[in-house]
Design a protein around this motif. Structure first.
Motif, short mmCIF file in Angstrom:
data_model
loop_
_atom_site.label_atom_id
_atom_site.label_comp_id
_atom_site.label_asym_id
_atom_site.label_seq_id
_atom_site.Cartn_x
_atom_site.Cartn_y
_atom_site.Cartn_z
N PRO A 278 -61.99 98.14 52.81
CA PRO A 278 -62.42 99.54 52.87
C PRO A 278 -63.10 99.94 51.56
O PRO A 278 -62.57 99.70 50.47
CB PRO A 278 -61.12 100.31 53.06
CG PRO A 278 -60.12 99.32 53.52
CD PRO A 278 -60.54 98.01 52.93
N SER A 279 -64.27 100.55 51.70
CA SER A 279 -65.02 101.05 50.55
C SER A 279 -65.33 102.51 50.80
O SER A 279 -65.67 102.90 51.91
CB SER A 279 -66.33 100.28 50.38
OG SER A 279 -66.08 98.91 50.16
N PHE A 280 -65.22 103.31 49.76
CA PHE A 280 -65.46 104.74 49.85
C PHE A 280 -66.71 105.05 49.04
O PHE A 280 -66.86 104.57 47.92
CB PHE A 280 -64.24 105.50 49.34
CG PHE A 280 -63.00 105.14 50.12
CD1 PHE A 280 -62.70 105.80 51.31
CD2 PHE A 280 -62.17 104.12 49.70
CE1 PHE A 280 -61.59 105.45 52.05
CE2 PHE A 280 -61.05 103.76 50.45
CZ PHE A 280 -60.76 104.43 51.62
N PHE A 281 -67.60 105.86 49.61
CA PHE A 281 -68.90 106.06 48.98
C PHE A 281 -69.49 107.42 49.30
O PHE A 281 -69.07 108.10 50.22
CB PHE A 281 -69.87 104.97 49.47
CG PHE A 281 -70.22 105.09 50.94
CD1 PHE A 281 -71.41 105.68 51.34
CD2 PHE A 281 -69.36 104.62 51.92
CE1 PHE A 281 -71.73 105.81 52.68
CE2 PHE A 281 -69.66 104.74 53.27
CZ PHE A 281 -70.85 105.33 53.64
N THR A 282 -70.46 107.80 48.48
CA THR A 282 -71.39 108.89 48.79
C THR A 282 -72.70 108.14 49.05
O THR A 282 -72.85 107.54 50.10
CB THR A 282 -71.49 109.92 47.66
OG1 THR A 282 -71.87 109.28 46.46
CG2 THR A 282 -70.19 110.66 47.48
N ARG A 283 -73.59 108.12 48.06
CA ARG A 283 -74.76 107.22 48.16
C ARG A 283 -74.39 105.85 47.62
O ARG A 283 -74.94 104.84 48.01
CB ARG A 283 -75.94 107.79 47.39
CG ARG A 283 -76.56 108.96 48.08
CD ARG A 283 -77.88 109.33 47.44
NE ARG A 283 -78.33 110.60 47.99
CZ ARG A 283 -78.86 111.55 47.28
NH1 ARG A 283 -79.04 111.39 45.98
NH2 ARG A 283 -79.24 112.67 47.84
N LYS A 284 -73.47 105.85 46.65
CA LYS A 284 -72.98 104.61 46.04
C LYS A 284 -71.48 104.53 46.24
O LYS A 284 -70.80 105.55 46.36
CB LYS A 284 -73.27 104.60 44.54
CG LYS A 284 -74.72 104.59 44.18
CD LYS A 284 -74.87 104.57 42.68
CE LYS A 284 -76.32 104.61 42.25
NZ LYS A 284 -76.43 104.61 40.78
N VAL A 285 -70.95 103.35 46.21
CA VAL A 285 -69.50 103.13 46.32
C VAL A 285 -68.82 103.65 45.06
O VAL A 285 -69.30 103.41 43.94
CB VAL A 285 -69.19 101.63 46.53
CG1 VAL A 285 -67.70 101.36 46.44
CG2 VAL A 285 -69.73 101.17 47.88
N PHE A 286 -67.70 104.36 45.22
CA PHE A 286 -66.93 104.83 44.07
C PHE A 286 -65.50 104.32 44.07
O PHE A 286 -64.81 104.42 43.06
CB PHE A 286 -66.96 106.37 43.96
CG PHE A 286 -66.27 107.09 45.08
CD1 PHE A 286 -64.92 107.40 45.01
CD2 PHE A 286 -66.99 107.48 46.20
CE1 PHE A 286 -64.30 108.09 46.05
CE2 PHE A 286 -66.38 108.16 47.23
CZ PHE A 286 -65.02 108.46 47.16
N ALA A 287 -65.03 103.75 45.17
CA ALA A 287 -63.68 103.18 45.22
C ALA A 287 -63.63 102.11 46.30
O ALA A 287 -64.26 102.26 47.36
CB ALA A 287 -62.65 104.27 45.52
N ILE A 288 -62.89 101.06 46.01
CA ILE A 288 -62.71 99.95 46.96
C ILE A 288 -61.23 99.64 47.01
O ILE A 288 -60.54 99.65 45.98
CB ILE A 288 -63.50 98.70 46.52
CG1 ILE A 288 -64.99 99.03 46.41
CG2 ILE A 288 -63.26 97.54 47.48
CD1 ILE A 288 -65.82 97.93 45.75
N TYR A 289 -60.74 99.34 48.19
CA TYR A 289 -59.33 98.98 48.35
C TYR A 289 -59.22 97.47 48.52
O TYR A 289 -59.69 96.91 49.51
CB TYR A 289 -58.74 99.69 49.56
CG TYR A 289 -57.26 99.44 49.73
CD1 TYR A 289 -56.35 99.93 48.81
CD2 TYR A 289 -56.79 98.71 50.79
CE1 TYR A 289 -54.99 99.70 48.95
CE2 TYR A 289 -55.44 98.48 50.95
CZ TYR A 289 -54.54 98.98 50.02
OH TYR A 289 -53.21 98.75 50.18
#
Length: 144
Positions: free
Chosen positions: A36-47
């Protein structure tokens, strides 16, 4: 070739992290490279992550990858819970091992919120960052 899924969607660590990340403006979640990756235009957090040269997904299956402020990186690396992840480490990212004897309840979720907030602010478009206001840090008022 698609990457295998390397997480359990019912993982309590992921549930808490998902709630933190998706509460930020303009965010979404996608599975990238099996995680799982969390992003807006760019990724800001990865699990979940791995160490350079070690592709075993198990040791850091329940870890958070974030981009800290450059000035905070050396201090974070003094804490044994933080390591330099493979692939993103050379770009300044760090990995926090969330696992502990008390499970998800033993995680300092306020610390996780602060780490995610910083990473978001360093990667999100300026308009989204402005909508957050100033971060809350010890001794500094304002919403996180």
């Amino acid at each position: 070739m698609a990457h295998p899924v390397m997480f359990d969607s019912a993982d309590p660590y992921l549930d808490r992290l998902r709630a933190i990340c998706l509460a930020l403006p303009g965010t979404d979640e996608k599975v990238s490279h099996g995680r799982p990756s969390f992003f807006t235009r760019k990724v800001f957090a990865i699990y979940g992550g791995v160490l350079k040269g070690d592709h075993d997904p198990e040791p850091y299956r329940q870890a958070l990858l974030v981009l800290p402020e450059e000035t905070e990186r050396p201090a974070l690396l003094q804490d044994e819970r933080f390591v330099v992840p493979g692939y993103l480490g050379p770009h300044g990212w760090l990995m926090l091992d969330l696992r502990n004897p008390r499970g998800a309840e033993g995680v300092d979720w306020d610390e996780v919120v602060e780490l995610v907030d910083t990473s978001y602010r360093l990667t999100a478009p300026a308009g989204l960052v402005r909508s957050l206001g100033h971060p809350t840090r010890p001794g500094r008022p304002g919403p996180l």
